[in-house]
Motif scaffolding. Structure first.
Motif, mmCIF file in Angstrom:
data_model
loop_
_atom_site.group_PDB
_atom_site.id
_atom_site.type_symbol
_atom_site.label_atom_id
_atom_site.label_comp_id
_atom_site.label_asym_id
_atom_site.label_seq_id
_atom_site.Cartn_x
_atom_site.Cartn_y
_atom_site.Cartn_z
ATOM 1 N N ASP A 30 3.141 1.053 -10.122
ATOM 2 C CA ASP A 30 3.946 1.898 -9.237
ATOM 3 C C ASP A 30 3.173 3.141 -8.826
ATOM 4 O OD1 ASP A 30 6.421 2.599 -7.907
ATOM 5 O OD2 ASP A 30 6.692 4.099 -9.478
ATOM 6 N N ALA A 31 2.464 3.745 -9.777
ATOM 7 C CA ALA A 31 1.720 4.969 -9.474
ATOM 8 C C ALA A 31 0.561 4.713 -8.523
ATOM 9 C CB ALA A 31 1.192 5.588 -10.771
ATOM 10 N N VAL A 32 -0.079 3.566 -8.657
ATOM 11 C CA VAL A 32 -1.259 3.262 -7.847
ATOM 12 C C VAL A 32 -0.891 2.750 -6.459
ATOM 13 C CG1 VAL A 32 -3.269 1.736 -7.662
ATOM 14 C CG2 VAL A 32 -2.737 2.829 -9.842
ATOM 15 N N PHE A 33 0.173 1.941 -6.375
ATOM 16 C CA PHE A 33 0.465 1.226 -5.135
ATOM 17 C C PHE A 33 1.644 1.780 -4.336
ATOM 18 C CE2 PHE A 33 -1.926 -1.872 -7.591
ATOM 19 C CZ PHE A 33 -2.760 -2.435 -6.629
ATOM 20 N N SER A 34 2.368 2.752 -4.875
ATOM 21 C CA SER A 34 3.552 3.255 -4.170
ATOM 22 C C SER A 34 3.185 3.845 -2.807
ATOM 23 C CB SER A 34 4.246 4.326 -5.006
ATOM 24 O OG SER A 34 5.295 4.928 -4.270
ATOM 25 N N SER A 40 -0.961 8.328 -4.357
ATOM 26 C CA SER A 40 -1.323 6.969 -4.762
ATOM 27 C C SER A 40 -2.531 6.485 -3.969
ATOM 28 C CB SER A 40 -0.148 6.018 -4.542
ATOM 29 O OG SER A 40 0.027 5.747 -3.157
ATOM 30 N N GLU A 41 -3.250 5.524 -4.532
ATOM 31 C CA GLU A 41 -4.424 5.011 -3.826
ATOM 32 C C GLU A 41 -4.037 4.338 -2.515
ATOM 33 O OE1 GLU A 41 -7.629 3.170 -5.700
ATOM 34 O OE2 GLU A 41 -7.693 4.558 -7.395
ATOM 35 N N VAL A 42 -2.905 3.652 -2.510
ATOM 36 C CA VAL A 42 -2.461 3.004 -1.275
ATOM 37 C C VAL A 42 -2.175 4.039 -0.190
ATOM 38 C CG1 VAL A 42 -0.487 1.803 -0.243
ATOM 39 C CG2 VAL A 42 -1.633 0.847 -2.248
ATOM 40 N N SER A 43 -1.538 5.145 -0.543
ATOM 41 C CA SER A 43 -1.264 6.191 0.443
ATOM 42 C C SER A 43 -2.563 6.826 0.942
ATOM 43 C CB SER A 43 -0.362 7.275 -0.166
ATOM 44 O OG SER A 43 0.923 6.762 -0.450
ATOM 45 N N ARG A 44 -3.518 7.005 0.046
ATOM 46 C CA ARG A 44 -4.798 7.587 0.449
ATOM 47 C C ARG A 44 -5.570 6.642 1.364
ATOM 48 N NH1 ARG A 44 -7.979 8.790 -4.625
ATOM 49 N NH2 ARG A 44 -9.416 9.759 -3.131
ATOM 50 N N ASP A 54 -13.912 1.529 -2.208
ATOM 51 C CA ASP A 54 -14.068 2.550 -3.243
ATOM 52 C C ASP A 54 -12.821 2.690 -4.117
ATOM 53 O OD1 ASP A 54 -16.637 3.197 -2.335
ATOM 54 O OD2 ASP A 54 -15.862 4.662 -0.901
ATOM 55 N N SER A 55 -11.843 1.857 -3.893
ATOM 56 C CA SER A 55 -10.587 1.952 -4.642
ATOM 57 C C SER A 55 -10.734 1.303 -6.018
ATOM 58 C CB SER A 55 -9.459 1.280 -3.852
ATOM 59 O OG SER A 55 -9.747 -0.088 -3.629
ATOM 60 N N ALA A 56 -9.676 1.432 -6.835
ATOM 61 C CA ALA A 56 -9.676 0.878 -8.184
ATOM 62 C C ALA A 56 -9.776 -0.647 -8.148
ATOM 63 C CB ALA A 56 -8.401 1.299 -8.910
ATOM 64 N N PRO A 57 -10.289 -1.263 -9.217
ATOM 65 C CA PRO A 57 -10.439 -2.722 -9.222
ATOM 66 C C PRO A 57 -9.148 -3.466 -8.928
ATOM 67 C CG PRO A 57 -11.629 -1.757 -11.061
ATOM 68 C CD PRO A 57 -10.848 -0.637 -10.435
ATOM 69 N N VAL A 59 -6.699 -2.490 -7.064
ATOM 70 C CA VAL A 59 -6.395 -2.371 -5.640
ATOM 71 C C VAL A 59 -7.250 -3.355 -4.846
ATOM 72 C CG1 VAL A 59 -6.407 -0.836 -3.645
ATOM 73 C CG2 VAL A 59 -5.692 0.033 -5.879
ATOM 74 N N ARG A 60 -8.522 -3.455 -5.196
ATOM 75 C CA ARG A 60 -9.388 -4.400 -4.500
ATOM 76 C C ARG A 60 -8.914 -5.831 -4.718
ATOM 77 N NH1 ARG A 60 -13.389 -1.052 -6.848
ATOM 78 N NH2 ARG A 60 -14.138 -2.759 -8.177
ATOM 79 N N GLU A 61 -8.416 -6.121 -5.932
ATOM 80 C CA GLU A 61 -7.873 -7.458 -6.198
ATOM 81 C C GLU A 61 -6.673 -7.746 -5.307
ATOM 82 O OE1 GLU A 61 -5.705 -10.037 -9.754
ATOM 83 O OE2 GLU A 61 -6.701 -8.155 -10.250
ATOM 84 N N VAL A 62 -5.763 -6.786 -5.210
ATOM 85 C CA VAL A 62 -4.580 -6.981 -4.367
ATOM 86 C C VAL A 62 -4.963 -7.147 -2.906
ATOM 87 C CG1 VAL A 62 -2.582 -5.738 -3.413
ATOM 88 C CG2 VAL A 62 -2.877 -5.926 -5.883
ATOM 89 N N LEU A 63 -5.931 -6.388 -2.445
ATOM 90 C CA LEU A 63 -6.358 -6.523 -1.055
ATOM 91 C C LEU A 63 -6.942 -7.907 -0.791
ATOM 92 C CD1 LEU A 63 -7.961 -3.018 -0.409
ATOM 93 C CD2 LEU A 63 -5.708 -3.844 0.269
ATOM 94 N N ARG A 64 -7.683 -8.449 -1.754
ATOM 95 C CA ARG A 64 -8.200 -9.814 -1.603
ATOM 96 C C ARG A 64 -7.056 -10.820 -1.557
ATOM 97 N NH1 ARG A 64 -12.094 -7.896 -5.374
ATOM 98 N NH2 ARG A 64 -10.949 -8.868 -7.095
ATOM 99 N N LEU A 65 -6.067 -10.631 -2.420
ATOM 100 C CA LEU A 65 -4.921 -11.537 -2.430
ATOM 101 C C LEU A 65 -4.106 -11.434 -1.140
ATOM 102 C CD1 LEU A 65 -3.765 -11.038 -6.126
ATOM 103 C CD2 LEU A 65 -4.785 -13.105 -5.145
ATOM 104 N N CYS A 66 -3.986 -10.216 -0.597
ATOM 105 C CA CYS A 66 -3.272 -10.037 0.667
ATOM 106 C C CYS A 66 -3.986 -10.762 1.810
ATOM 107 C CB CYS A 66 -3.134 -8.550 0.997
ATOM 108 S SG CYS A 66 -1.910 -7.673 -0.004
ATOM 109 N N GLU A 67 -5.305 -10.700 1.810
ATOM 110 C CA GLU A 67 -6.064 -11.397 2.840
ATOM 111 C C GLU A 67 -5.897 -12.910 2.681
ATOM 112 O OE1 GLU A 67 -8.432 -12.384 6.050
ATOM 113 O OE2 GLU A 67 -7.354 -10.549 5.520
ATOM 114 N N ARG A 68 -5.902 -13.384 1.443
ATOM 115 C CA ARG A 68 -5.670 -14.809 1.208
ATOM 116 C C ARG A 68 -4.276 -15.217 1.700
ATOM 117 N NH1 ARG A 68 -4.422 -17.470 -4.595
ATOM 118 N NH2 ARG A 68 -2.487 -16.400 -4.074
#
Length: 230
Positions: A30-34, A40-44, A54-57, A59-68
């Motif tokens: 919640d703190a990272v993705f809100s 939060s990193e998502v807001s930034r 340059d985001s946390a691991p 976050v990069r994992e979620v971005l890869r999953l979103c692209e998939r």
């Protein structure tokens, strides 16, 4: 994440610490993705202050999953709405699935993690009720899992109003459903596929029928139902 979570873990080896760690993981997500927390990193990322690479691991994992998910759904699932950036449609299911895996690794023989009505199951037996969107407090269907791994995710406007739109038009889907439930092995996929299929409107049934290993249940605003089985 703006909703209620519950965790049930069976097994003599499960400790209170394992449950605390599951809760801590969900609070971390919640703190990272809100999208509501300015820091939060998502807001930034959305404001252009943080490059995705340059985001946390996690976050990069979620971005890869979103692209998939975008590729799997032919663009019906997307992180970009109205020019913004919001991976929330995947994050909750992914976070719940990871929390459940953590409890299994801690010795649980049966796990049920429920995030706002989207559920990841391991072991069994479990019974999950699908809420009737037209009759609050009633159940429209029941999913049973005796053993193994199963995820159940539901999308629709009943709880939060119309919050899923056609990403190609920015408007609510034509001939929208009252609810759409997807059942498959993992909640990351179940959650994103339910969101994407709901956005498809009348195209949802044909698309779901083409997905391997997917069960689905839908209800229309006039109370009619249809289902998809593997």
């Amino acid at each position: 994440m703006g909703t209620v979570f519950s965790v049930t873990a069976r097994g003599e080896d499960v400790t209170p610490q394992a449950l605390d760690e599951a809760e801590a993981w969900l609070r971390h997500v919640d703190a990272v993705f809100s999208t509501y927390r300015e820091g939060s990193e998502v807001s930034r990322i959305a404001r252009g202050e943080l490059a995705p690479e340059d985001s946390a691991p996690e976050v990069r994992e979620v971005l890869r999953l979103c692209e998939r998910a975008r590729e799997q759904t032919d663009g019906w699932f997307t992180t970009g709405y109205a020019g913004g950036f919001d991976p929330s449609g995947l994050v909750k299911g992914w976070a719940v699935e990871r929390a459940a895996e953590g409890l299994l690794a801690a010795g649980a023989t049966g796990v049920c993690v429920n995030g706002g009505g989207d559920v990841q199951l391991h072991g069994g037996p479990w019974r999950v009720g699908i809420a009737d969107p037209l009759h609050p407090g009633q159940v429209a269907a029941v999913v049973e899992s005796q053993q193994g791994t199963l995820a159940v995710a539901t999308s629709g406007p009943a709880e939060r109003g119309c919050h899923i739109v056609d990403p190609h038009t920015g408007r609510a889907p034509a001939d929208g459903l009252a609810s759409l439930t997807v059942v498959c092995e993992g909640l990351t996929d179940a959650d994103t596929w339910a969101t994407a299929a709901y956005a498809m409107g009348p195209q949802a049934r044909a698309w779901l029928e083409a997905q391997p290993g997917v069960t689905a249940f839908a209800m229309t605003p006039d109370g009619e139902t249809w289902s998809v089985t593997p």
